[in-house]
Design a protein around this motif. Structure first.
Motif, PDB file in Angstrom:
ATOM      1  N   MET A 276     -22.809  24.133 -54.938  1.00  0.00           N
ATOM      2  CA  MET A 276     -23.486  24.461 -56.192  1.00  0.00           C
ATOM      3  C   MET A 276     -24.910  23.940 -56.105  1.00  0.00           C
ATOM      4  O   MET A 276     -25.139  22.841 -55.591  1.00  0.00           O
TER       5      MET A 276
ATOM      6  N   MET B 184     -29.631  26.803 -64.875  1.00  0.00           N
ATOM      7  CA  MET B 184     -28.738  27.722 -64.150  1.00  0.00           C
ATOM      8  C   MET B 184     -28.167  27.034 -62.910  1.00  0.00           C
ATOM      9  O   MET B 184     -28.754  26.092 -62.379  1.00  0.00           O
TER      10      MET B 184
ATOM     11  N   ILE C 221     -26.428  27.960 -59.218  1.00  0.00           N
ATOM     12  CA  ILE C 221     -26.078  28.929 -58.170  1.00  0.00           C
ATOM     13  C   ILE C 221     -24.876  28.353 -57.433  1.00  0.00           C
ATOM     14  O   ILE C 221     -24.906  27.217 -56.971  1.00  0.00           O
ATOM     15  N   MET C 222     -23.841  29.163 -57.331  1.00  0.00           N
ATOM     16  CA  MET C 222     -22.569  28.649 -56.802  1.00  0.00           C
ATOM     17  C   MET C 222     -22.080  29.593 -55.714  1.00  0.00           C
ATOM     18  O   MET C 222     -22.052  30.809 -55.913  1.00  0.00           O
ATOM     19  N   LYS C 223     -21.684  29.039 -54.575  1.00  0.00           N
ATOM     20  CA  LYS C 223     -21.223  29.893 -53.479  1.00  0.00           C
ATOM     21  C   LYS C 223     -19.937  29.347 -52.884  1.00  0.00           C
ATOM     22  O   LYS C 223     -19.825  28.138 -52.643  1.00  0.00           O
TER      23      LYS C 223
ATOM     24  N   LEU D 180     -20.756  34.754 -54.372  1.00  0.00           N
ATOM     25  CA  LEU D 180     -21.864  34.066 -55.030  1.00  0.00           C
ATOM     26  C   LEU D 180     -21.758  34.314 -56.529  1.00  0.00           C
ATOM     27  O   LEU D 180     -21.579  35.445 -56.961  1.00  0.00           O
ATOM     28  N   ASN D 181     -21.849  33.256 -57.313  1.00  0.00           N
ATOM     29  CA  ASN D 181     -21.856  33.364 -58.778  1.00  0.00           C
ATOM     30  C   ASN D 181     -23.066  32.623 -59.312  1.00  0.00           C
ATOM     31  O   ASN D 181     -23.561  31.669 -58.706  1.00  0.00           O
ATOM     32  N   LEU D 182     -23.510  33.078 -60.479  1.00  0.00           N
ATOM     33  CA  LEU D 182     -24.590  32.405 -61.196  1.00  0.00           C
ATOM     34  C   LEU D 182     -24.016  31.972 -62.546  1.00  0.00           C
ATOM     35  O   LEU D 182     -23.451  32.801 -63.260  1.00  0.00           O
TER      36      LEU D 182
ATOM     37  N   VAL E  18     -19.709  22.929 -66.030  1.00  0.00           N
ATOM     38  CA  VAL E  18     -20.115  24.265 -65.571  1.00  0.00           C
ATOM     39  C   VAL E  18     -19.190  25.320 -66.188  1.00  0.00           C
ATOM     40  O   VAL E  18     -18.139  25.636 -65.625  1.00  0.00           O
TER      41      VAL E  18
ATOM     42  N   GLN F 120     -17.867  28.834 -66.757  1.00  0.00           N
ATOM     43  CA  GLN F 120     -17.984  30.140 -66.120  1.00  0.00           C
ATOM     44  C   GLN F 120     -17.264  31.157 -66.992  1.00  0.00           C
ATOM     45  O   GLN F 120     -16.042  31.319 -66.920  1.00  0.00           O
TER      46      GLN F 120
ATOM     47  N   TRP G 186     -16.175  34.813 -68.042  1.00  0.00           N
ATOM     48  CA  TRP G 186     -15.898  36.019 -67.248  1.00  0.00           C
ATOM     49  C   TRP G 186     -15.597  37.163 -68.195  1.00  0.00           C
ATOM     50  O   TRP G 186     -14.498  37.260 -68.721  1.00  0.00           O
TER      51      TRP G 186
ATOM     52  N   ARG H 215     -13.306  29.924 -66.499  1.00  0.00           N
ATOM     53  CA  ARG H 215     -12.934  28.516 -66.336  1.00  0.00           C
ATOM     54  C   ARG H 215     -14.152  27.623 -66.601  1.00  0.00           C
ATOM     55  O   ARG H 215     -15.289  28.055 -66.407  1.00  0.00           O
TER      56      ARG H 215
ATOM     57  N   GLY I 103     -15.758  24.302 -65.138  1.00  0.00           N
ATOM     58  CA  GLY I 103     -15.692  23.361 -64.022  1.00  0.00           C
ATOM     59  C   GLY I 103     -16.209  22.002 -64.452  1.00  0.00           C
ATOM     60  O   GLY I 103     -17.218  21.913 -65.158  1.00  0.00           O
TER      61      GLY I 103
ATOM     62  N   PHE J 102     -17.218  18.193 -62.999  1.00  0.00           N
ATOM     63  CA  PHE J 102     -17.508  17.403 -61.784  1.00  0.00           C
ATOM     64  C   PHE J 102     -18.230  16.121 -62.182  1.00  0.00           C
ATOM     65  O   PHE J 102     -18.869  16.068 -63.237  1.00  0.00           O
TER      66      PHE J 102
END
Lengths: 404, 206
Positions: free
Chosen positions: B113, B139, B141-143, B148-150, B179, B181, B183, B191, B193, B195
């Protein structure tokens, strides 16, 4: 001041396109959800993760699996136990073909062909009792299938008959034939004279045997059928109703380009023929057909289909080279291309193992161990991605794949 | 004779330590001219702070928008950030931060991330320590694998900084990464996230 404004303009000019590129690069997989569904796919049962696994068989009489990956490996049946290497009959030999012959009247039901690691020369066709510990190999004494000049392409049991596809070198060229036996001791030829084309597969549709070969020249000869289905008098002839053939791989008019495998579904009474140009041909009601639209395409390439397996949930899987496997309903008589769905795992974000999803599928083995599908164990052998075991996840109606 | 080098070494260390202490002490003397009850001033409008942080990220859990909790299936991460801030006064600072958290899932598939956030901090002073309490948002950036998701991200946290001298400070960051997300195609797949970042930080004021 001017330079400050120019820098600001340049920043705006860079940031906005960069953000747009990011947005467009996003994929339609919700990463957190996918991670939440993750499970450990490596089970580490002793098979190299990059192994080429050409065939897996289930020796029912001893409840053991055998896997052919250059060397021959065995492990106890079910989901427990580790793989161990089986000593070759002559040291230094590699296993090039494997089958479990349930119809054998003797206990020596594991059949394997070995060849020399260095020269590639045949070391002979052997059999062994899977229940014996440690077990000894016995060479099959029949020069048609077991001698230094005979290469074995595959060994396959069909309808309690053992078939051996052979290639013989006559000093300048190879000739090919298919031999059959009901006792794994003496063999007879299926073709009175050797073929110029190698036999790729054999299948029984409940009344007749079918054979496919590499396409012959100058005119295509690739599909043969036995007259009466009696294994004691096999008499193969070209099938007049075979799907039209083309040497053009571009799928002109849905013609067959290169056959790969045969599979008969006794559940629905269809005979399936996979081909390398993204098509499956189906023999149903006495004639062959395929869908009229485009072949199955991935990455602008026709999907080369390989072997079949019928699972317990009215689905048939067909393997592919480089695109994992596809699933279609066994009730489908003339599948539309859209009737095939790429696997494993649907929807794809439920953590598909990439190695399998993009794998080259060489073989399947379904072991129906109990009354329910929960008891089933499904193996997939791949090229350079090892051996995968599927355990049926009834709650989510999917196969959970683990690398053995 | 054998003790002489150790003595010299100790003296050198003491002299070295006394230099920054002296510089901060000089600052400490300045408040004598400030109004009573006011803390001495370390930062003034326009001063900059650059921070570099390195440490670990702890994947805590995923939470569905329906309320269910699930494990992340991620391993312990490496984390880090670069932050630039400008002080508004002795207590408030605003800035930008680019961070990163690099991990692997249970099958060793790489996941990372990169949040880019705007950040506001309130700094409590207790000489020779500072305790910035902050929140950042922006923002993310997650991979993972080829995907890849933003997403949006909120990062509340606090730090404990020991002022080594007027220019340099060292300390520890504790930052929560939230985080969400969303959808829209299928809300059940959304979800949140969660951390935790624990990083050591070095900050430079100029």
């Amino acid at each position: 001041m001017k330079s400050y404004r120019a820098i600001q303009r340049a920043k705006r000019a860079l940031i906005l396109p960069a953000f747009a590129v990011l947005l467009f690069a996003c994929t339609d997989t919700p990463i957190f959800y996918t991670l939440e569904k993750a499970y450990k796919t490596e089970d580490d049962r002793g098979i190299d993760n990059e192994a080429v696994v050409e065939r897996v068989v289930f020796a029912q009489s001893a409840d053991k699996y055998y896997a052919q990956l250059g060397s021959l490996y065995q492990r106890p049946g079910g989901t427990a136990g580790n793989w161990s290497r089986v000593s070759p009959p002559p040291s230094g030999g590699l296993c090039g073909a494997l089958e479990y012959f349930e119809g054998s009247p003797a206990v020596e039901r594991v059949i394997a062909w070995y060849y020399d690691t260095l020269s590639g020369e045949s070391l002979g066709l052997y059999k062994r009792d899977p229940a014996a510990v440690p077990g000894n190999w016995t060479q099959i004494i029949d020069t048609d299938v077991s001698s230094g000049s005979v290469r074995v392409n595959f060994v396959k049991e069909v309808n309690n008959t053992l078939f051996v596809s052979t290639s013989k070198y006559n000093g300048s060229d190879y000739t090919h034939n298919l031999y059959y036996s009901t006792d794994a001791a003496s063999f007879d030829a299926c073709f009175a004279t050797d073929l110029d084309e190698m036999v790729l597969d054999v299948e029984y549709d409940g009344s007749r045997y079918w054979v496919i070969t590499t396409p012959g020249t100058p005119h295509p000869k690739y599909l043969y059928v036995d007259g009466d289905g009696d294994p004691s008098t096999l008499d193969f002839a070209l099938d007049g109703g075979a799907p039209p053939f083309s040497y053009d791989s571009g799928d002109p008019d849905g013609t067959l380009y290169a056959p790969h495998s045969l599979y008969y579904s006794s559940t629905v009474g269809n005979l399936y023929l996979s081909s390398w140009q993204g098509r499956i041909f189906i023999r149903s009601g006495g004639s062959w057909s395929t869908w009229s639209g485009d072949p199955e395409i991935e990455d602008d390439q026709a999907v080369p289909f390989t072997r079949f397996v019928e699972t317990g949930d009215t689905r048939i899987f067909v393997g592919s080279q480089a695109y994992g496997y596809y699933s279609f309903s066994d009730g489908l008589t003339a599948p539309a291309a859209s009737g095939l769905s790429r696997q494993p795992s649907s929807p794809l974000y439920e953590y598909p193992p990439d190695e399998l999803y993009n794998g080259a599928i060489l073989c399947f083995l379904l072991d129906t161990r109990g009354p329910g599908q929960d008891d089933d164990v499904l193996f997939i052998g791949t090229s350079r991605a090892g051996l995968w075991r599927g355990d049926w996840d009834a709650a989510n109606t999917r196969w959970l794949w683990r690398q053995e | 004779l054998r003790k002489t080098p150790i003595f010299v070494l100790l003296l050198a260390v003491l002299l070295l330590l006394s230099y920054p202490a002296g510089r901060v002490a000089a600052q400490e003397q300045a408040p004598e001219q400030q109004p009573a009850q006011e803390p001495f001033t370390v930062y003034t409008l326009g001063q900059n702070t650059l921070s570099l942080s390195v440490g670990m990220g702890i994947p805590l859990f995923f939470q569905s928008f329906g309320g269910g909790y699930e494990k992340t299936n991620l391993k312990l991460s490496g984390a880090g950030s670069v932050q630039w801030g400008i002080h508004l006064n002795n207590h408030w600072m605003v800035g930008l931060e680019v961070a990163g958290m690099l991990s692997r899932d249970i099958n060793d598939v790489r996941f990372f991330m990169v949040p880019i956030t705007a950040k506001g901090s309130y700094i409590l002073h207790l000489f020779p320590f500072e305790f910035p309490i902050f929140i950042g948002t922006g923002m993310n950036i997650m991979k993972w694998s080829d995907d890849l998701n933003l997403t949006w991200i909120i990062k509340p946290g606090f730090s404990t900084i020991w002022k080594y001298n007027i220019d340099w400070g060292f300390g520890l960051n504790v930052v929560y990464w939230w985080v969400p997300q969303f959808w829209t195609d299928d809300r059940d797949l959304g979800r949140m996230g969660n951390f935790l970042e624990l990083t050591l930080t070095a900050q430079y004021n100029f």
